[in-house]
Design an enzyme around this catalytic site. Sequence first.
Site, short mmCIF file in Angstrom:
data_model
loop_
_atom_site.label_atom_id
_atom_site.label_comp_id
_atom_site.label_asym_id
_atom_site.label_seq_id
_atom_site.Cartn_x
_atom_site.Cartn_y
_atom_site.Cartn_z
N LYS A 1 -19.42 -86.76 17.84
CA LYS A 1 -18.79 -85.54 17.32
C LYS A 1 -17.67 -85.05 18.23
CE LYS A 1 -22.07 -82.19 19.13
NZ LYS A 1 -23.02 -81.14 18.81
N ARG A 2 -17.70 -85.44 19.50
CA ARG A 2 -16.64 -84.99 20.42
C ARG A 2 -15.37 -85.84 20.27
NH1 ARG A 2 -17.69 -80.47 22.88
NH2 ARG A 2 -19.92 -80.08 22.82
#
Length: 509
Positions: free
Chosen positions: A265-266
């Site tokens: 997700k980063r």
Amino acid sequence: MSERPVRVRFAPSPTGPLHIGGVRTALYNYLFAKKHGGTFIIRIEDTDQTRFVPGAQDYIMDALAWCGIMPTEGPGIGGEHGPYVQSERKSMYRAFADQLVESEHAYIAFDSSEDLTTMREQAKQMGMPNWQYNSTTRTSMKNSLTLPSDEVQRRIEAGDPYVIRMKMPRNKHIRFEDAIRSWVVVNTNNLDDKVLFKSDGMPTYHLANIVDDHAMNISHVIRGEEWLPSAPLHVMLYDAFGWEAPTFAHLPLLLKPDGNGKLSKRDGDRLGFPVFPTNWTTAEGELYSGYRENGYFPDAFINMLAFLGWNPGTTQELFSLQELVETFTLPRVSKAGAKFDPDKTKWFQQQYLRSTPNEELAEKLSQILTDKHDLNRLATVCGLMKERATFIGDILTEGSFLLAQPSEYDAKTVRKKWKNNAAELMTEWNAKLSTLSSFDAATVETEFKAFITSKELGIGAVLPLFRLLVTGKGMGPSMFEIAEFLGKEECVERIEKGMEAMTNLVAND
Ligand code: GLU
């Protein structure tokens, strides 16, 4: 493969926003269900209350709705197999855990988390870093297999906390046929005695998942590869209950663009592309950007996602949702991880923008414009600009000159083209334009060609000057169509203003 009516489920845990990998899982479930005239269900798996994130469930439902892949059974939708949120089914699970203890497929374990930490530490010191509670180690732990039955009873009655664990048999081969990976065989010696029921009165994911898939008549479990290691335990649980197991299909991982590791997700905001379908703001106020808010059309997003791990076996790349439904099959899903390709993602959006009718684009455009504009004119703007745009917003930024006079002039073009007799030439051309009685693109083009021929000049020497004065740019769509769109008065006025601006620019040089 199972002959049951097709019922599939997407079973996210509400631990945060839905990553695009999760949307792809939902999509493949949706496509498979629709293709087989089956049912697509959503079930919220929230048995791990420590990881519960408020707002995540609404986010998931909203994101699926935006993608156009809504389930037919689920929370807030209804259906005969509800409730569809596991915490609302809490009271159902205990009896199933007890049934497994009675049939000796599971047992009660009293070891505290401190006991387990001590065991792990000791094992580490003895050179065994990966201690597991399993068919070997359980013989030296505090459980209903090692303690006398009256002691077990006494502890339960005294309210001692305990869990229920799977009793893994020793040295047994578990086999199942995965619809994507073919036969998977695992020896139970490599599996631990997973907790099925926790001391907080909640089932773990494993137990709740199997009980619910059975109760909801799930025929196929289509989910991410990260669940493949759990599948042998799940197969054993179906066996222990005497239930027919669904067909499993484990989807390939989504990898970072360079292929090194899972897309996390980063990665998105770090590498400059969204990894979430829609915007998500954390409780701490951190924003993760979404495809929707970045201007992607849902059908372009879905088309892109479909190709992350699947292909139709032909060269066709553009598929509507209905075409995907018709074409999608599990055997064409690949086993190997799918590399996320941000450029390809933009390409899909570009294709969808180009194939959207101008009138529809105009509607969308008018929603982001603050001033009121005539829709027919906006449709022409879209028609002129869409070949050069990826997002609706690009039509505005790239084609701003169609809605307002240019406020600046492309410096490079000025430097390269505005010289010698440019001013004279444009004064003469403007005089010509102002005499025209019709101002459609074809007329302007014919006049323009006659003009450059009379001057013995080439297009490249004159057209950029005309474009520069009217649009402020060095490049763009057909100048003659732009002229028609703006009309004679506007064009003539812009050329005059542009020439004034050039005089000032050159004087200041
Ligand atoms: N709750 C699991 C997840 O979060 C579902 C796995 C499954 O589909 O069995 O992905």
